[in-house]
Design a protein around this motif. Structure first.
Motif, PDB file in Angstrom:
ATOM      1  N   ASN A   1       0.805  -1.216   0.000  1.00 47.84           N
ATOM      2  CA  ASN A   1       0.000   0.000   0.000  1.00 47.84           C
ATOM      3  C   ASN A   1       0.846   1.278   0.000  1.00 47.84           C
ATOM      4  O   ASN A   1       0.438   2.271  -0.598  1.00 47.84           O
ATOM      5  CB  ASN A   1      -0.915  -0.022   1.238  1.00 47.84           C
ATOM      6  CG  ASN A   1      -1.434   1.351   1.584  1.00 47.84           C
ATOM      7  OD1 ASN A   1      -2.389   1.835   0.993  1.00 47.84           O
ATOM      8  ND2 ASN A   1      -0.779   2.020   2.542  1.00 47.84           N
ATOM      9  N   ALA A   2       1.994   1.252   0.670  1.00 48.97           N
ATOM     10  CA  ALA A   2       2.789   2.479   0.817  1.00 48.97           C
ATOM     11  C   ALA A   2       3.041   3.109  -0.542  1.00 48.97           C
ATOM     12  O   ALA A   2       3.404   2.412  -1.498  1.00 48.97           O
ATOM     13  CB  ALA A   2       4.118   2.168   1.503  1.00 48.97           C
ATOM     14  N   GLY A   3       2.824   4.400  -0.634  1.00 52.90           N
ATOM     15  CA  GLY A   3       3.039   5.062  -1.915  1.00 52.90           C
ATOM     16  C   GLY A   3       3.211   6.556  -1.718  1.00 52.90           C
ATOM     17  O   GLY A   3       2.785   7.112  -0.695  1.00 52.90           O
ATOM     18  N   ILE A   4       3.852   7.190  -2.681  1.00 48.66           N
ATOM     19  CA  ILE A   4       4.015   8.652  -2.639  1.00 48.66           C
ATOM     20  C   ILE A   4       3.623   9.245  -3.978  1.00 48.66           C
ATOM     21  O   ILE A   4       3.728   8.602  -5.034  1.00 48.66           O
ATOM     22  CB  ILE A   4       5.469   9.075  -2.292  1.00 48.66           C
ATOM     23  CG1 ILE A   4       6.497   8.457  -3.264  1.00 48.66           C
ATOM     24  CG2 ILE A   4       5.809   8.693  -0.857  1.00 48.66           C
ATOM     25  CD1 ILE A   4       7.902   9.021  -3.105  1.00 48.66           C
ATOM     26  N   LEU A   5       3.156  10.478  -3.902  1.00 49.72           N
ATOM     27  CA  LEU A   5       2.852  11.259  -5.111  1.00 49.72           C
ATOM     28  C   LEU A   5       3.538  12.607  -4.898  1.00 49.72           C
ATOM     29  O   LEU A   5       3.018  13.454  -4.164  1.00 49.72           O
ATOM     30  CB  LEU A   5       1.327  11.440  -5.234  1.00 49.72           C
ATOM     31  CG  LEU A   5       0.738  11.837  -6.592  1.00 49.72           C
ATOM     32  CD1 LEU A   5      -0.769  11.970  -6.501  1.00 49.72           C
ATOM     33  CD2 LEU A   5       1.344  13.089  -7.188  1.00 49.72           C
ATOM     34  N   ILE A   6       4.733  12.757  -5.461  1.00 50.54           N
ATOM     35  CA  ILE A   6       5.520  13.968  -5.197  1.00 50.54           C
ATOM     36  C   ILE A   6       5.740  14.800  -6.458  1.00 50.54           C
ATOM     37  O   ILE A   6       6.500  15.759  -6.425  1.00 50.54           O
ATOM     38  CB  ILE A   6       6.886  13.630  -4.538  1.00 50.54           C
ATOM     39  CG1 ILE A   6       7.695  12.653  -5.413  1.00 50.54           C
ATOM     40  CG2 ILE A   6       6.685  13.065  -3.133  1.00 50.54           C
ATOM     41  CD1 ILE A   6       9.139  12.482  -4.961  1.00 50.54           C
ATOM     42  N   ASP A   7       5.071  14.420  -7.562  1.00 53.03           N
ATOM     43  CA  ASP A   7       5.163  15.267  -8.763  1.00 53.03           C
ATOM     44  C   ASP A   7       4.600  16.644  -8.395  1.00 53.03           C
ATOM     45  O   ASP A   7       3.462  16.738  -7.928  1.00 53.03           O
ATOM     46  CB  ASP A   7       4.292  14.697  -9.889  1.00 53.03           C
ATOM     47  CG  ASP A   7       4.791  13.358 -10.401  1.00 53.03           C
ATOM     48  OD1 ASP A   7       5.633  13.343 -11.293  1.00 53.03           O
ATOM     49  OD2 ASP A   7       4.328  12.327  -9.873  1.00 53.03           O
ATOM     50  N   PRO A   8       5.365  17.709  -8.635  1.00 50.33           N
ATOM     51  CA  PRO A   8       4.809  19.033  -8.352  1.00 50.33           C
ATOM     52  C   PRO A   8       3.584  19.293  -9.220  1.00 50.33           C
ATOM     53  O   PRO A   8       3.445  18.729 -10.321  1.00 50.33           O
ATOM     54  CB  PRO A   8       5.947  19.986  -8.733  1.00 50.33           C
ATOM     55  CG  PRO A   8       7.183  19.148  -8.731  1.00 50.33           C
ATOM     56  CD  PRO A   8       6.747  17.763  -9.122  1.00 50.33           C
ATOM     57  N   GLU A   9       2.665  20.108  -8.706  1.00 47.53           N
ATOM     58  CA  GLU A   9       1.435  20.480  -9.424  1.00 47.53           C
ATOM     59  C   GLU A   9       1.759  20.896 -10.855  1.00 47.53           C
ATOM     60  O   GLU A   9       2.651  21.706 -11.089  1.00 47.53           O
ATOM     61  CB  GLU A   9       0.805  21.663  -8.660  1.00 47.53           C
ATOM     62  CG  GLU A   9      -0.553  22.109  -9.156  1.00 47.53           C
ATOM     63  CD  GLU A   9      -1.663  21.223  -8.616  1.00 47.53           C
ATOM     64  OE1 GLU A   9      -1.499  20.651  -7.527  1.00 47.53           O
ATOM     65  OE2 GLU A   9      -2.685  21.096  -9.327  1.00 47.53           O
ATOM     66  N   GLY A  10       1.056  20.338 -11.821  1.00 42.06           N
ATOM     67  CA  GLY A  10       1.218  20.749 -13.223  1.00 42.06           C
ATOM     68  C   GLY A  10       2.489  20.248 -13.881  1.00 42.06           C
ATOM     69  O   GLY A  10       2.844  20.701 -14.971  1.00 42.06           O
ATOM     70  N   SER A  11       3.205  19.308 -13.238  1.00 44.04           N
ATOM     71  CA  SER A  11       4.498  18.894 -13.800  1.00 44.04           C
ATOM     72  C   SER A  11       4.325  18.063 -15.065  1.00 44.04           C
ATOM     73  O   SER A  11       3.303  17.405 -15.286  1.00 44.04           O
ATOM     74  CB  SER A  11       5.302  18.115 -12.762  1.00 44.04           C
ATOM     75  OG  SER A  11       4.581  16.978 -12.372  1.00 44.04           O
ATOM     76  N   ARG A  12       5.316  18.126 -15.905  1.00 41.88           N
ATOM     77  CA  ARG A  12       5.341  17.407 -17.172  1.00 41.88           C
ATOM     78  C   ARG A  12       6.639  16.608 -17.261  1.00 41.88           C
ATOM     79  O   ARG A  12       7.605  16.928 -16.566  1.00 41.88           O
ATOM     80  CB  ARG A  12       5.267  18.400 -18.352  1.00 41.88           C
ATOM     81  CG  ARG A  12       3.930  19.157 -18.414  1.00 41.88           C
ATOM     82  CD  ARG A  12       2.816  18.194 -18.817  1.00 41.88           C
ATOM     83  NE  ARG A  12       1.518  18.844 -18.978  1.00 41.88           N
ATOM     84  CZ  ARG A  12       0.587  18.930 -18.040  1.00 41.88           C
ATOM     85  NH1 ARG A  12       0.818  18.453 -16.827  1.00 41.88           N
ATOM     86  NH2 ARG A  12      -0.577  19.490 -18.280  1.00 41.88           N
ATOM     87  N   VAL A  13       6.679  15.622 -18.163  1.00 45.29           N
ATOM     88  CA  VAL A  13       7.855  14.740 -18.267  1.00 45.29           C
ATOM     89  C   VAL A  13       9.136  15.568 -18.408  1.00 45.29           C
ATOM     90  O   VAL A  13      10.130  15.324 -17.720  1.00 45.29           O
ATOM     91  CB  VAL A  13       7.732  13.796 -19.487  1.00 45.29           C
ATOM     92  CG1 VAL A  13       9.023  13.021 -19.708  1.00 45.29           C
ATOM     93  CG2 VAL A  13       6.559  12.835 -19.307  1.00 45.29           C
ATOM     94  N   LEU A  14       9.100  16.553 -19.287  1.00 41.39           N
ATOM     95  CA  LEU A  14      10.353  17.240 -19.625  1.00 41.39           C
ATOM     96  C   LEU A  14      10.819  18.237 -18.579  1.00 41.39           C
ATOM     97  O   LEU A  14      11.982  18.616 -18.577  1.00 41.39           O
ATOM     98  CB  LEU A  14      10.214  17.940 -20.982  1.00 41.39           C
ATOM     99  CG  LEU A  14       9.917  17.007 -22.163  1.00 41.39           C
ATOM    100  CD1 LEU A  14       9.873  17.797 -23.467  1.00 41.39           C
ATOM    101  CD2 LEU A  14      10.954  15.892 -22.263  1.00 41.39           C
ATOM    102  N   ASP A  15       9.916  18.651 -17.689  1.00 40.62           N
ATOM    103  CA  ASP A  15      10.385  19.603 -16.673  1.00 40.62           C
ATOM    104  C   ASP A  15      10.448  18.999 -15.274  1.00 40.62           C
ATOM    105  O   ASP A  15      10.651  19.714 -14.288  1.00 40.62           O
ATOM    106  CB  ASP A  15       9.547  20.905 -16.694  1.00 40.62           C
ATOM    107  CG  ASP A  15       8.069  20.651 -16.439  1.00 40.62           C
ATOM    108  OD1 ASP A  15       7.766  19.724 -15.671  1.00 40.62           O
ATOM    109  OD2 ASP A  15       7.231  21.369 -17.017  1.00 40.62           O
TER     110      ASP A  15
END
Ligand code: NDP
Length: 234
Positions: free
Chosen positions: A87-101
């Motif tokens: 179950n352990a998981g993280i979502l740390i993509d910054p808001e609005g992030s895209r592959v290239l940035d």
């Protein structure tokens, strides 16, 4: 019959805690595996207060040493785990992030927890299940990991969950006939710290499919991806 033994990662809060609570209420002995030992003990205590059988274990899914210690403890005390809930998981993509940035470190950290965490636990525990002729592995994936629906945004999280789905199918196929059932699920959008207060579902609803998969009877599905106990597209 001896009680089933379940390992649940990230069990101190959110969906991991609720899955642990529901499994304990069904008579399963639950090992609540959490990064913070005090939080693990507090969560186990809450479940014991409801007459559940719960033990606390200090475990970080990125830390091979703590996973090896868990495997030893299980082997010494129970022989093998019966149920593994990744179950352990993280979502740390910054808001609005895209592959290239996105920074490479975001990808590295996310895959370390969301993909390599479950893989490390499988490597530590699933051989014992196979030897025992019984196992249920439940991988918390996400609709954001569905290749059939894949779109832009939150790239590290999406990639990690799509890869977890690949692990689910590969492992399930390799365990055909072993009575070790390996499945992935999307809990829906759930009101946890990760899902936020606007999410559509309660934690109890979000945990339901995971508990169902963790308690499947022999001959149940394996290598599937589920939401609301129904098969969904990869
Ligand atoms: P939360 O953010 O509420 O809880 C995450 C849990 O994971 C915490 O217990 C946290 O521990 C633990 N964790 C994070 N990193 C590690 C690590 N390295 N080792 C051990 N434990 C760790 O998330 P949810 O309960 O919402 O999500 C549970 C699962 O469901 C995740 O895999 C998530 O991706 C998935 N999911 C959730 C959705 C939602 O809407 N909520 C939707 C789709 C999927 P700590 O307290 O120490 O940080």
């Amino acid at each position: 019959m001896d009680k089933r033994v379940a390992v649940v990662t990230g069990a101190n809060r959110g969906l991991g805690y609720e899955v642990s609570r529901q499994l304990a209420s069904r008579g399963v002995r639950v090992l609540l595996c959490c990064r913070d030992a005090a939080k693990a003990e507090a969560a186990a205590e809450r479940i014991r207060y409801e007459n559940g059988d719960a033990l606390a274990f200090s475990l970080d899914v990125t830390d091979a040493v703590s996973i090896a210690a868990l495997a030893r403890q299980i082997e010494d005390n129970f022989g093998a785990a019966d149920i593994l809930v990744n179950n352990a998981g993280i979502l740390i993509d910054p808001e609005g992030s895209r592959v290239l940035d996105s920074s490479f470190d975001t990808y590295r950290q996310t895959l370390d927890v969301n993909l390599f965490g479950p893989l490390r636990l499988c490597l530590a525990l699933v051989a014992g299940m196979r030897e025992n002729g019984f196992g249920r592995v439940v991988n918390f994936s996400s609709g954001l990991g569905q290749l059939s629906e894949m779109g832009a945004g939150t790239p590290a999280y999406r990639i990690s969950k799509a890869a977890l789905n690949a692990l689910t199918r590969t492992l399930a196929a390799e365990l055909t006939g072993a009575n070790v059932l390996v499945n992935a699920l999307c809990p829906g959008w759930v009101r946890t710290d990760m899902g936020g207060p606007q999410a559509a579902r309660s934690i109890e609803q979000g945990a339901d499919t995971a508990v169902w998969l963790a308690t499947l009877p022999d001959g149940g599905p394996s290598g599937g991806f589920f939401r609301d106990r129904k098969s969904i597209a990869w």
